[in-house]
Design an enzyme around this catalytic site. Structure first.
Site, PDB file in Angstrom:
ATOM      1  N   HIS A  98       0.820  -1.214   0.000  1.00  0.00           N
ATOM      2  CA  HIS A  98       0.000   0.000   0.000  1.00  0.00           C
ATOM      3  C   HIS A  98       0.856   1.268   0.000  1.00  0.00           C
ATOM      4  O   HIS A  98       1.722   1.456   0.844  1.00  0.00           O
ATOM      5  CB  HIS A  98      -0.938   0.027   1.216  1.00  0.00           C
ATOM      6  CG  HIS A  98      -1.859   1.198   1.196  1.00  0.00           C
ATOM      7  ND1 HIS A  98      -3.110   1.147   0.644  1.00  0.00           N
ATOM      8  CD2 HIS A  98      -1.675   2.487   1.601  1.00  0.00           C
ATOM      9  CE1 HIS A  98      -3.675   2.335   0.724  1.00  0.00           C
ATOM     10  NE2 HIS A  98      -2.838   3.166   1.313  1.00  0.00           N
ATOM     11  N   HIS A 157      -2.387   4.105  -7.999  1.00  0.00           N
ATOM     12  CA  HIS A 157      -2.696   3.281  -9.178  1.00  0.00           C
ATOM     13  C   HIS A 157      -2.480   4.113 -10.424  1.00  0.00           C
ATOM     14  O   HIS A 157      -2.666   5.327 -10.429  1.00  0.00           O
ATOM     15  CB  HIS A 157      -4.138   2.751  -9.135  1.00  0.00           C
ATOM     16  CG  HIS A 157      -5.172   3.810  -8.909  1.00  0.00           C
ATOM     17  ND1 HIS A 157      -5.413   4.350  -7.665  1.00  0.00           N
ATOM     18  CD2 HIS A 157      -6.020   4.435  -9.763  1.00  0.00           C
ATOM     19  CE1 HIS A 157      -6.371   5.259  -7.763  1.00  0.00           C
ATOM     20  NE2 HIS A 157      -6.762   5.338  -9.030  1.00  0.00           N
ATOM     21  N   HIS A 174      -3.636   4.514 -14.321  1.00  0.00           N
ATOM     22  CA  HIS A 174      -4.611   4.183 -15.360  1.00  0.00           C
ATOM     23  C   HIS A 174      -3.842   4.026 -16.672  1.00  0.00           C
ATOM     24  O   HIS A 174      -3.115   4.942 -17.073  1.00  0.00           O
ATOM     25  CB  HIS A 174      -5.632   5.316 -15.535  1.00  0.00           C
ATOM     26  CG  HIS A 174      -6.463   5.587 -14.316  1.00  0.00           C
ATOM     27  ND1 HIS A 174      -7.725   5.063 -14.133  1.00  0.00           N
ATOM     28  CD2 HIS A 174      -6.210   6.343 -13.209  1.00  0.00           C
ATOM     29  CE1 HIS A 174      -8.218   5.494 -12.977  1.00  0.00           C
ATOM     30  NE2 HIS A 174      -7.330   6.271 -12.404  1.00  0.00           N
TER      31      HIS A 174
HETATM   32  P1  DGP Z   1      -9.264   7.184  -9.355  1.00  0.00           P
HETATM   33  O1  DGP Z   1     -10.416   8.082  -9.609  1.00  0.00           O
HETATM   34  O2  DGP Z   1      -8.000   7.639 -10.069  1.00  0.00           O
HETATM   35  O3  DGP Z   1      -9.040   6.936  -7.885  1.00  0.00           O
HETATM   36  O4  DGP Z   1      -9.645   5.809 -10.030  1.00  0.00           O
HETATM   37  C1  DGP Z   1     -10.207   4.730  -9.347  1.00  0.00           C
HETATM   38  C2  DGP Z   1     -10.603   3.726 -10.372  1.00  0.00           C
HETATM   39  O5  DGP Z   1     -10.795   2.494  -9.744  1.00  0.00           O
HETATM   40  C3  DGP Z   1     -11.914   4.048 -11.103  1.00  0.00           C
HETATM   41  O6  DGP Z   1     -11.640   4.191 -12.504  1.00  0.00           O
HETATM   42  C4  DGP Z   1     -12.818   2.862 -10.846  1.00  0.00           C
HETATM   43  C5  DGP Z   1     -11.859   1.818 -10.354  1.00  0.00           C
HETATM   44  N1  DGP Z   1     -12.393   0.916  -9.345  1.00  0.00           N
HETATM   45  C6  DGP Z   1     -12.963   1.272  -8.170  1.00  0.00           C
HETATM   46  N2  DGP Z   1     -13.279   0.174  -7.453  1.00  0.00           N
HETATM   47  C7  DGP Z   1     -12.859  -0.898  -8.185  1.00  0.00           C
HETATM   48  C8  DGP Z   1     -12.893  -2.308  -7.970  1.00  0.00           C
HETATM   49  O7  DGP Z   1     -13.355  -2.823  -6.949  1.00  0.00           O
HETATM   50  N3  DGP Z   1     -12.399  -3.080  -8.970  1.00  0.00           N
HETATM   51  C9  DGP Z   1     -11.848  -2.555 -10.116  1.00  0.00           C
HETATM   52  N4  DGP Z   1     -11.384  -3.415 -11.020  1.00  0.00           N
HETATM   53  N5  DGP Z   1     -11.795  -1.226 -10.342  1.00  0.00           N
HETATM   54  C10 DGP Z   1     -12.302  -0.407  -9.378  1.00  0.00           C
END
Ligand code: DGP
Length: 118
Positions: free
Chosen positions: A44, A95, A97
């Site tokens: 984390h 994370h 993208h």
């Molecule tokens: P951000 O807004 O940069 O914090 O992007 C978070 C992203 O995470 C958003 O595009 C949706 C994705 N997301 C949220 N919860 C989950 C999950 O449980 N699984 C997956 N695969 N994606 C998730």
């Protein structure tokens, strides 16, 4: 524990692309492009503000591998990490993208007032 730590610990499912000892790549639940992968460090880290150069180095080569695996290395793609409130970070676990599979739009202001800078 945050949701991405739960994915790392297999307490939540994910549509996995690849993982190694340090990083994991899986499909975004709410894709904003035909290909939308999230790449995370397994350990984390809250955001880009706290990431170390060492983790960055590993993330870089891992992201390059992911782009090749999902078939967007040559056609092009975008790598973004949102940081904090103005950056639009919803999940407080670093994370990246990785977006591709189509020509992507550019322009990121959320309101009309800010768009005067465009
Ligand atoms: P951000 O807004 O940069 O914090 O992007 C978070 C992203 O995470 C958003 O595009 C949706 C994705 N997301 C949220 N919860 C989950 C999950 O449980 N699984 C997956 N695969 N994606 C998730």
């Amino acid at each position: 524990m945050c949701i991405f730590c739960k994915i790392v610990n297999s307490e939540l499912p994910s549509n996995l692309v690849k993982e190694n000892d340090d990083f994991m790549a899986f499909h975004d639940l709410n894709p904003k492009a035909p290909i939308h992968i999230l790449v995370i460090p397994k350990q984390h880290v809250d955001s880009f503000n706290e990431v170390t150069p060492q983790t960055m180095a590993g993330m870089t080569s891992f992201i390059q591998e992911i782009a090749e695996i999902v078939g967007i290395k040559e056609s092009g793609y975008r790598v973004i990490t949102n940081v904090g409130d103005n950056g639009g970070q919803e999940v407080k676990h670093l994370h990246w993208h990785v977006l591709g599979g189509a020509k992507l739009a550019w322009g990121h202001f959320a309101d009309a007032e800010s768009s005067k800078f465009l």
